[in-house]
Design an enzyme around this catalytic site. Structure first.
Site, PDB file in Angstrom:
ATOM      1  N   HIS A   7      84.072  22.219  65.380  1.00  0.00           N
ATOM      2  CA  HIS A   7      84.921  23.008  66.376  1.00  0.00           C
ATOM      3  C   HIS A   7      84.010  24.427  66.806  1.00  0.00           C
ATOM      4  O   HIS A   7      83.472  25.022  65.668  1.00  0.00           O
ATOM      5  CB  HIS A   7      86.241  23.343  65.795  1.00  0.00           C
ATOM      6  CG  HIS A   7      86.457  24.124  64.404  1.00  0.00           C
ATOM      7  ND1 HIS A   7      86.274  25.522  64.525  1.00  0.00           N
ATOM      8  CD2 HIS A   7      86.563  24.048  63.275  1.00  0.00           C
ATOM      9  CE1 HIS A   7      86.445  26.051  63.262  1.00  0.00           C
ATOM     10  NE2 HIS A   7      86.512  24.893  62.454  1.00  0.00           N
TER      11      HIS A   7
ATOM     12  N   ASP B 286      85.753  26.912  68.342  1.00  0.00           N
ATOM     13  CA  ASP B 286      86.592  28.093  68.234  1.00  0.00           C
ATOM     14  C   ASP B 286      86.403  28.769  66.695  1.00  0.00           C
ATOM     15  O   ASP B 286      86.072  28.013  65.730  1.00  0.00           O
ATOM     16  CB  ASP B 286      87.826  27.626  68.410  1.00  0.00           C
ATOM     17  CG  ASP B 286      88.831  26.951  67.337  1.00  0.00           C
ATOM     18  OD1 ASP B 286      88.077  25.936  67.144  1.00  0.00           O
ATOM     19  OD2 ASP B 286      89.687  27.350  66.897  1.00  0.00           O
TER      20      ASP B 286
ATOM     21  N   ASP C 254      81.766  28.224  59.710  1.00  0.00           N
ATOM     22  CA  ASP C 254      82.946  27.642  60.187  1.00  0.00           C
ATOM     23  C   ASP C 254      83.194  27.832  61.808  1.00  0.00           C
ATOM     24  O   ASP C 254      84.014  28.931  62.065  1.00  0.00           O
ATOM     25  CB  ASP C 254      84.082  28.164  59.212  1.00  0.00           C
ATOM     26  CG  ASP C 254      85.651  27.836  59.516  1.00  0.00           C
ATOM     27  OD1 ASP C 254      85.540  26.394  60.034  1.00  0.00           O
ATOM     28  OD2 ASP C 254      86.557  28.282  59.511  1.00  0.00           O
TER      29      ASP C 254
ATOM     30  N   GLU D 262      90.827  24.549  66.672  1.00  0.00           N
ATOM     31  CA  GLU D 262      91.342  24.103  65.478  1.00  0.00           C
ATOM     32  C   GLU D 262      91.911  25.171  64.563  1.00  0.00           C
ATOM     33  O   GLU D 262      92.764  25.153  63.735  1.00  0.00           O
ATOM     34  CB  GLU D 262      90.092  23.495  64.567  1.00  0.00           C
ATOM     35  CG  GLU D 262      90.323  22.875  63.242  1.00  0.00           C
ATOM     36  CD  GLU D 262      90.244  23.840  62.098  1.00  0.00           C
ATOM     37  OE1 GLU D 262      90.678  23.494  61.029  1.00  0.00           O
ATOM     38  OE2 GLU D 262      89.827  25.168  62.154  1.00  0.00           O
ATOM     39  N   GLU D 263      91.331  26.724  64.790  1.00  0.00           N
ATOM     40  CA  GLU D 263      91.957  27.573  63.728  1.00  0.00           C
ATOM     41  C   GLU D 263      93.336  28.097  64.107  1.00  0.00           C
ATOM     42  O   GLU D 263      93.782  28.750  63.375  1.00  0.00           O
ATOM     43  CB  GLU D 263      90.851  28.635  64.087  1.00  0.00           C
ATOM     44  CG  GLU D 263      89.618  28.597  63.536  1.00  0.00           C
ATOM     45  CD  GLU D 263      89.283  28.271  61.991  1.00  0.00           C
ATOM     46  OE1 GLU D 263      90.102  28.239  61.252  1.00  0.00           O
ATOM     47  OE2 GLU D 263      88.096  28.422  61.558  1.00  0.00           O
TER      48      GLU D 263
ATOM     49  N   HIS E  99      86.459  33.124  57.463  1.00  0.00           N
ATOM     50  CA  HIS E  99      87.751  33.606  57.688  1.00  0.00           C
ATOM     51  C   HIS E  99      87.927  35.049  57.292  1.00  0.00           C
ATOM     52  O   HIS E  99      88.920  35.962  57.633  1.00  0.00           O
ATOM     53  CB  HIS E  99      88.962  33.007  57.109  1.00  0.00           C
ATOM     54  CG  HIS E  99      89.241  31.777  57.606  1.00  0.00           C
ATOM     55  ND1 HIS E  99      90.543  30.995  57.603  1.00  0.00           N
ATOM     56  CD2 HIS E  99      88.732  30.625  58.480  1.00  0.00           C
ATOM     57  CE1 HIS E  99      90.629  29.821  58.393  1.00  0.00           C
ATOM     58  NE2 HIS E  99      89.276  29.482  58.605  1.00  0.00           N
TER      59      HIS E  99
END
Length: 451
Positions: free
Chosen positions: A90, A92, A123, A156-157, A423
């Site tokens: 992903h 995003d 990520d 996705e996030e 994150h």
């Protein structure tokens, strides 16, 4: 890494990979368009699409998904009669949070202390670069032996389910014999790992109201019901004294069998302050891979700076619940909402709204694809054997794909080992890990094609 033509090719491509990841990280592609411009996500999607076209992919398309974002699709035909493998990543990313906490700008890929820092480096923009490296290495060493579909998600996030809904509406699009999800990571840097389980998740926004408007705390405090106080009591009811999640009707005593996470290693990885206890009971693996976990993600209330002496008329919070394998996320959501209502004090008015949800996932690690992956990892990580671990995070798409394509094998690998700090501020990727996992994926495709 032992000498191997594929490994040598990947090593030669690493400078190009760094340059490309620098370009991709520069897009502020947070799929929350109240915070970040939609043009940033669209720019990242177009970058991914152009990269696929440059590699000879056909049918490259930006798919408008029901949540208002775009996923990028492409197909690279393989030899006649070859198997088809779907590669997922992903583009995003999570918001950078407090940019002042970053040592270097979050959207500028920066090399420091042997790692590359930037939001999305691990990520999961790095996951897309991993797929490109693997395919390029195969092209340089006899060709890609399977048909390859690539899908790169744009939300996705956010957990808004756009790609899941699109896949359900177009089930023929992502059909494959095997699916490689490049959005997890090794248990430890340098320890090759596949993720065999994922917790699901649900997001619930809870609102509590007690008064028609705020009141002076000196004149009314003590008798006037404080909505913020009521909310605090409700949120506190979600945890036992030891910090274990306690939601009425939801079991929380499952055990994790297999690779364990030593407590001291976890404390170090999580950067727990000296003297602060871990929450919950059982092993660390039990707590983060096999049991539910509730987290209060945010509370709407007056900030300390500028606060007035007022009894609050209303307050709300965003609550996340991680749902372990074996538990239905829909049922867990109902239990959470019922718990919030049952534990609201003083007859306060309470309402809750589910705003995101994804089912947990458990893989079949006895399949031929896992055998091929183990063989590939043994080459890319000399002296190490493939490990199987759980993952506390959620990838809702996994269950959608497993439901749509029950005969497909699903494997989860990726760049998000503990030092990556995904994150969080100062997210980074290890270029060595990127190199090894790109080699792993290329060798896997070769071995899987021959199986």
């Amino acid at each position: 890494m032992s000498s191997n033509p594929v490994a040598e090719t990947v090593a030669s491509l690493m400078p190009r990979a760094q340059a490309e990841l620098t370009e991709l990280v520069a897009f502020k592609s947070v799929a929350d368009f109240d915070q970040f411009p939609r043009s940033e996500s669209e720019g990242a999607a177009n970058w991914v699409a152009d990269a696929l076209r440059a590699e000879g992919f056909q049918d490259v398309a930006l798919l408008d998904t029901p949540d208002g974002t775009q996923s990028v699709y492409g197909f690279l035909p393989g030899p006649e009669g070859a198997k088809t493998v779907l590669l997922y990543a992903h583009y995003d990313v999570q918001p950078p949070l407090d940019e002042a906490a970053w040592t270097t700008p979050p959207f500028e890929l920066t090399e420091r202390d042997g790692r590359w820092y930037g939001r999305g480096a691990a990520d999961c923009k790095g996951g897309f670069i991993m797929h490109l490296l693997a395919l390029r290495a195969l092209k340089a060493n006899g060709g890609v032996p399977v048909g390859v579909k690539v899908i790169v998600e744009g939300s996705e996030e956010q957990g808004t389910g756009g790609l899941e809904r699109y896949a359900e509406e177009h089930p023929e699009l992502l059909t494959a014999d095997t699916i490689v999800i490049g959005d997890v990571g090794n248990f430890r840097l340098g320890l090759p790992t596949v993720t065999s389980t994922l917790r699901g998740m649900t997001l619930v926004r809870v609102q509590i109201d007690t008064l028609e408007g705020n009141l002076h705390s000196g004149q009314f405090g003590g008798a006037a019901p404080d909505a913020l106080g009521a909310l605090i009591r409700v949120l506190d009811s979600l945890r036992a004294e030891d910090g274990s999640t306690t939601i009425d009707g939801l079991t929380g005593d499952a055990r994790w069998e297999g690779l364990q996470y030593e407590e001291e290693a976890f404390r170090k990885d999580a950067k727990v302050l000296d003297g602060v206890e871990l929450t919950g009971s059982g092993t660390v693996a039990d707590r983060i891979w096999a049991r539910p976990a509730v987290t209060v993600l945010g509370i709407d209330c007056p900030p300390v700076v500028g606060a007035t002496p007022s009894v609050q008329a209303g307050a709300r919070a965003l609550v996340s619940l991680r749902v372990p394998p074996g538990v239905d996320a829909v049922e867990a959501t109902k239990l959470l909402q019922a718990h919030l209502e049952a534990h609201t004090p003083w007859g306060a008015r309470v309402s809750s709204e589910q705003i995101g949800q994804g089912q947990p996932f458990r893989a079949d690690t006895s399949s031929p694809a896992y055998t091929a992956m183990a063989e590939a990892m043994a080459v890319a990580y000399p002296g190490e054997e493939m490990q199987s671990a759980g993952q506390g995070g959620s990838i809702p798409l996994c269950n959608t794909l497993a439901s749509l394509y029950p005969d497909a094998e699903i494997l989860l690998i990726g760049l998000s080992e503990p030092k990556a700090q995904i994150h969080a501020a100062n997210e980074s990727v290890s270029p060595d890990e990127l190199e090894r996992l790109s080699v792993t994926e290329a060798l896997f495709l070769q071995k899987y094609a021959a199986s």
